[in-house]
Scaffold this motif. Structure first.
Motif, PDB file in Angstrom:
ATOM      1  N   ARG A 189       1.947  13.250   5.415  1.00 32.37           N
ATOM      2  CA  ARG A 189       0.782  13.469   6.258  1.00 32.37           C
ATOM      3  C   ARG A 189      -0.083  12.194   6.335  1.00 32.37           C
ATOM      4  NH1 ARG A 189      -0.570  18.550   4.457  1.00 32.37           N
ATOM      5  NH2 ARG A 189       0.237  19.608   6.306  1.00 32.37           N
ATOM      6  N   ALA A 192       0.829  -1.205   0.000  1.00 31.64           N
ATOM      7  CA  ALA A 192       0.000   0.000   0.000  1.00 31.64           C
ATOM      8  C   ALA A 192       0.865   1.258   0.000  1.00 31.64           C
ATOM      9  CB  ALA A 192      -0.930  -0.010   1.203  1.00 31.64           C
ATOM     10  N   PRO A 214      -6.272  17.143  -4.126  1.00 33.43           N
ATOM     11  CA  PRO A 214      -5.940  16.328  -5.303  1.00 33.43           C
ATOM     12  C   PRO A 214      -4.842  15.304  -5.033  1.00 33.43           C
ATOM     13  CG  PRO A 214      -6.012  18.656  -5.878  1.00 33.43           C
ATOM     14  CD  PRO A 214      -6.114  18.585  -4.389  1.00 33.43           C
ATOM     15  N   LEU A 215      -3.807  15.736  -4.312  1.00 38.05           N
ATOM     16  CA  LEU A 215      -2.707  14.806  -4.062  1.00 38.05           C
ATOM     17  C   LEU A 215      -3.116  13.691  -3.114  1.00 38.05           C
ATOM     18  CD1 LEU A 215       0.357  17.226  -3.774  1.00 38.05           C
ATOM     19  CD2 LEU A 215      -0.171  15.627  -5.607  1.00 38.05           C
ATOM     20  N   THR A 216      -3.877  14.036  -2.097  1.00 38.14           N
ATOM     21  CA  THR A 216      -4.321  13.004  -1.161  1.00 38.14           C
ATOM     22  C   THR A 216      -5.243  12.014  -1.854  1.00 38.14           C
ATOM     23  OG1 THR A 216      -4.179  14.624   0.626  1.00 38.14           O
ATOM     24  CG2 THR A 216      -5.408  12.590   1.064  1.00 38.14           C
ATOM     25  N   GLY A 229       2.359   1.710  -3.366  1.00 36.71           N
ATOM     26  CA  GLY A 229       1.322   2.166  -4.288  1.00 36.71           C
ATOM     27  C   GLY A 229       0.999   3.628  -4.116  1.00 36.71           C
ATOM     28  N   MET A 230       0.938   4.034  -2.875  1.00 36.03           N
ATOM     29  CA  MET A 230       0.669   5.428  -2.551  1.00 36.03           C
ATOM     30  C   MET A 230       1.685   6.335  -3.224  1.00 36.03           C
ATOM     31  SD  MET A 230       0.496   6.533   1.438  1.00 36.03           S
ATOM     32  CE  MET A 230       2.113   7.276   1.586  1.00 36.03           C
ATOM     33  N   ALA A 278      -5.211  11.214  -5.025  1.00 37.54           N
ATOM     34  CA  ALA A 278      -4.378  10.362  -5.871  1.00 37.54           C
ATOM     35  C   ALA A 278      -3.664   9.302  -5.041  1.00 37.54           C
ATOM     36  CB  ALA A 278      -3.357  11.204  -6.626  1.00 37.54           C
ATOM     37  N   ALA A 279      -3.171   9.716  -3.887  1.00 38.00           N
ATOM     38  CA  ALA A 279      -2.452   8.774  -3.028  1.00 38.00           C
ATOM     39  C   ALA A 279      -3.380   7.664  -2.527  1.00 38.00           C
ATOM     40  CB  ALA A 279      -1.821   9.505  -1.858  1.00 38.00           C
ATOM     41  N   LEU A 280      -4.594   8.036  -2.155  1.00 35.18           N
ATOM     42  CA  LEU A 280      -5.542   7.035  -1.675  1.00 35.18           C
ATOM     43  C   LEU A 280      -5.899   6.047  -2.784  1.00 35.18           C
ATOM     44  CD1 LEU A 280      -7.939   9.216   0.509  1.00 35.18           C
ATOM     45  CD2 LEU A 280      -6.332   7.463   1.291  1.00 35.18           C
ATOM     46  N   GLY A 324      -4.095   5.306  -5.316  1.00 35.18           N
ATOM     47  CA  GLY A 324      -2.912   4.491  -5.562  1.00 35.18           C
ATOM     48  C   GLY A 324      -2.733   3.401  -4.530  1.00 35.18           C
ATOM     49  N   MET A 325      -2.977   3.768  -3.302  1.00 30.94           N
ATOM     50  CA  MET A 325      -2.890   2.809  -2.205  1.00 30.94           C
ATOM     51  C   MET A 325      -3.792   1.610  -2.473  1.00 30.94           C
ATOM     52  SD  MET A 325      -3.720   4.096   1.647  1.00 30.94           S
ATOM     53  CE  MET A 325      -5.382   3.454   1.800  1.00 30.94           C
ATOM     54  N   LEU A 383       2.018  13.044   1.168  1.00 30.12           N
ATOM     55  CA  LEU A 383       2.196  11.620   1.462  1.00 30.12           C
ATOM     56  C   LEU A 383       2.642  11.416   2.905  1.00 30.12           C
ATOM     57  CD1 LEU A 383       3.873  10.341  -1.827  1.00 30.12           C
ATOM     58  CD2 LEU A 383       1.477  10.265  -1.143  1.00 30.12           C
ATOM     59  N   GLN A 391      -0.650  16.937 -12.689  1.00 31.14           N
ATOM     60  CA  GLN A 391      -0.458  18.127 -11.881  1.00 31.14           C
ATOM     61  C   GLN A 391       1.026  18.501 -11.864  1.00 31.14           C
ATOM     62  OE1 GLN A 391      -2.577  17.743  -8.026  1.00 31.14           O
ATOM     63  NE2 GLN A 391      -3.082  15.652  -8.598  1.00 31.14           N
ATOM     64  N   VAL A 434       1.606   5.916  -7.383  1.00 28.83           N
ATOM     65  CA  VAL A 434       0.472   6.519  -8.076  1.00 28.83           C
ATOM     66  C   VAL A 434       0.424   8.024  -7.861  1.00 28.83           C
ATOM     67  CG1 VAL A 434      -2.030   6.577  -8.237  1.00 28.83           C
ATOM     68  CG2 VAL A 434      -0.835   4.393  -8.082  1.00 28.83           C
ATOM     69  N   ALA A 435       0.710   8.450  -6.640  1.00 27.96           N
ATOM     70  CA  ALA A 435       0.716   9.895  -6.402  1.00 27.96           C
ATOM     71  C   ALA A 435       1.764  10.568  -7.279  1.00 27.96           C
ATOM     72  CB  ALA A 435       0.988  10.180  -4.932  1.00 27.96           C
ATOM     73  N   LEU A 463      -5.319   4.306   6.450  1.00 31.29           N
ATOM     74  CA  LEU A 463      -6.149   5.499   6.286  1.00 31.29           C
ATOM     75  C   LEU A 463      -6.382   6.196   7.614  1.00 31.29           C
ATOM     76  CD1 LEU A 463      -8.204   7.285   4.627  1.00 31.29           C
ATOM     77  CD2 LEU A 463      -9.945   5.628   5.305  1.00 31.29           C
ATOM     78  N   GLU A 473      -5.582  21.595   6.122  1.00 34.81           N
ATOM     79  CA  GLU A 473      -4.259  21.630   5.508  1.00 34.81           C
ATOM     80  C   GLU A 473      -4.045  20.551   4.453  1.00 34.81           C
ATOM     81  OE1 GLU A 473      -1.375  21.457   8.583  1.00 34.81           O
ATOM     82  OE2 GLU A 473      -2.059  23.319   9.498  1.00 34.81           O
ATOM     83  N   ILE A 474      -4.916  19.577   4.408  1.00 31.52           N
ATOM     84  CA  ILE A 474      -4.631  18.491   3.455  1.00 31.52           C
ATOM     85  C   ILE A 474      -4.781  18.995   2.025  1.00 31.52           C
ATOM     86  CG2 ILE A 474      -5.475  16.742   5.083  1.00 31.52           C
ATOM     87  CD1 ILE A 474      -7.734  16.263   2.987  1.00 31.52           C
ATOM     88  N   ASP A 475      -3.980  18.381   1.171  1.00 31.93           N
ATOM     89  CA  ASP A 475      -3.975  18.724  -0.251  1.00 31.93           C
ATOM     90  C   ASP A 475      -4.917  17.741  -0.946  1.00 31.93           C
ATOM     91  OD1 ASP A 475      -3.213  18.651  -3.034  1.00 31.93           O
ATOM     92  OD2 ASP A 475      -1.516  19.889  -2.419  1.00 31.93           O
ATOM     93  N   ARG A 508     -10.586   9.123 -15.995  1.00 24.76           N
ATOM     94  CA  ARG A 508      -9.836   9.138 -14.737  1.00 24.76           C
ATOM     95  C   ARG A 508     -10.371  10.240 -13.834  1.00 24.76           C
ATOM     96  NH1 ARG A 508      -5.510  11.831 -11.527  1.00 24.76           N
ATOM     97  NH2 ARG A 508      -6.540  13.670 -12.321  1.00 24.76           N
TER      98      ARG A 508
END
Lengths: 202, 202
Positions: free
Chosen positions: A192, A162, B157-159, A165-166, B161-163, B165-166, A190, A178, A169-170, B194, B153-155, B130
């Motif tokens: 965070r 995981a 789009p990036l978060t 992957g995070m 994407a990370a999720l 990807g995970m 990431l 982006q 993919v990010a 998560l 504070e979370i970003d 996508r």
DNA sequence: TTTTTTGAACTGACTGGTCAGTGCAAAAGT
DNA sequence: ACTTTTGCACTGACCAGTCAGTTCAAAAAA
């Protein structure tokens, strides 16, 4: 030997040519003629240096994942040397992964595209190198559990997958969709997530 | 009427044949003859139903991502209907994603393999679908921030994407390298990550 | 001298796409 | 009722082009 370095340089050029072409078009859609042309060598040279198109690709995979693995290990060692925790090591690996993907986006793309395919000639090669890379992450997780930094309940292989992957993919999404974001932005997001600062984390 | 359903059935067979073959071998390495044979129709039928091999593939992509998006949305709605939090919605989406990948592994594989490729005919199509899928995740994250469940504070789009990807990588790795694990195992590992229960989460 | 590269010609297998023709069920005509 | 026509869906042999891989004599390094 001098001879050895010359061959080495030619092979390097072929790797670089092949990696971008295959990342863009895929293995089958990329012709040996294209690779030779982009590398600035004759077609015969390709076959003088590699037994076949598949072999060139397989060695390219080994070469690339070797670089990644070395980079991850180095990140872990540096953290340990400067007295960081295992969590710090994980964070350092995330950054090392991002830097790698930033430097070799085409290779990463191609690796991801091929990794889960079945019935391919290089499938077994790929399984081996994947394991080498993932093992670095798993080792740190294991050490962290043993050292009491992580709960014993975590599932090491799945968590490692995981995390990989995070990052993967990010990073690819960052590059593709982006590109204006900075590496630090991506790393911060990431980091965070890793440290449970997204969902409260109680 | 009758004719329309017949066509529909043929197209469905072609989708199913194409998805497994392309997942295994890649787009270029898969021949139209193979697709036709696996679907049990003549080659001409492929070209009667689709303008070209690429168009068949593009429509396949749209079809598949449409299913995924619908599934994710349904998971969010059900959570909302039963009074769950936004975090619960995220968790439900993780599970929905896993179920989808479990049901359509070949499609997922092919999607991942093509998503970050550039210079391909269907690249723009892929970018659109996508975004449709990722937007579902982003919307939930946004709602969660507005509702105070997540830090501002979370970003997003990036978060997101990370999720994604995970889930994607953990699931594909599960299928390819740890098929003996159960969906619940994988879900538990991802859920833990998560919710910040991997790295202490202070 | 030995190693490495060149570059062009060639082969044989394979592939995307085409197209004239078949089958058939429902509509139209008688 | 019964014959004919229509047109959709499908067929599969065929074609023109492409590509991996081979060969080799000659040149260029080293």
């Amino acid at each position: 030997m001098e001879s050895s370095t010359r061959r080495q340089a030619t092979r390097q050029k072929l790797y670089e040519a092949a990696v971008t072409l295959i990342a863009e078009q895929g293995f089958s859609a990329t012709t040996v003629d294209e690779i030779a042309e982009r590398a600035g060598v004759a077609k015969g040279t390709v076959y003088y240096n590699f037994a076949s198109k598949s072999v060139l690709f397989e060695e390219l995979l080994r070469h690339g994942v070797g670089l990644l693995t070395a980079s991850l290990r180095e990140a872990v060692e540096k953290t340990a040397a400067s007295g960081g925790s295992k969590i710090d090591a994980l964070d350092a690996m995330i950054r090392a992964g991002l830097v790698f993907i930033d430097r070799y986006p085409a290779f990463t793309q191609l690796y991801v595209a091929e990794l889960w395919r079945t019935n391919r000639a290089w499938q077994s090669t790929l399984a081996v190198v994947r394991q080498e890379a993932v093992a670095v992450v798993e080792d740190v997780l294991r050490d962290a559990v043993e050292g009491g930094e992580l709960s014993e309940e975590i599932d090491i292989p799945l968590t490692a997958a995981a995390l990989v992957g995070m990052v993967l993919v990010a990073a690819l999404d960052w590059q593709a969709f982006q590109p204006e974001r900075s590496l630090d932005d991506v790393h911060a997001a990431l980091s965070r997530l890793l440290q449970g600062r997204v969902t409260g984390g109680r």
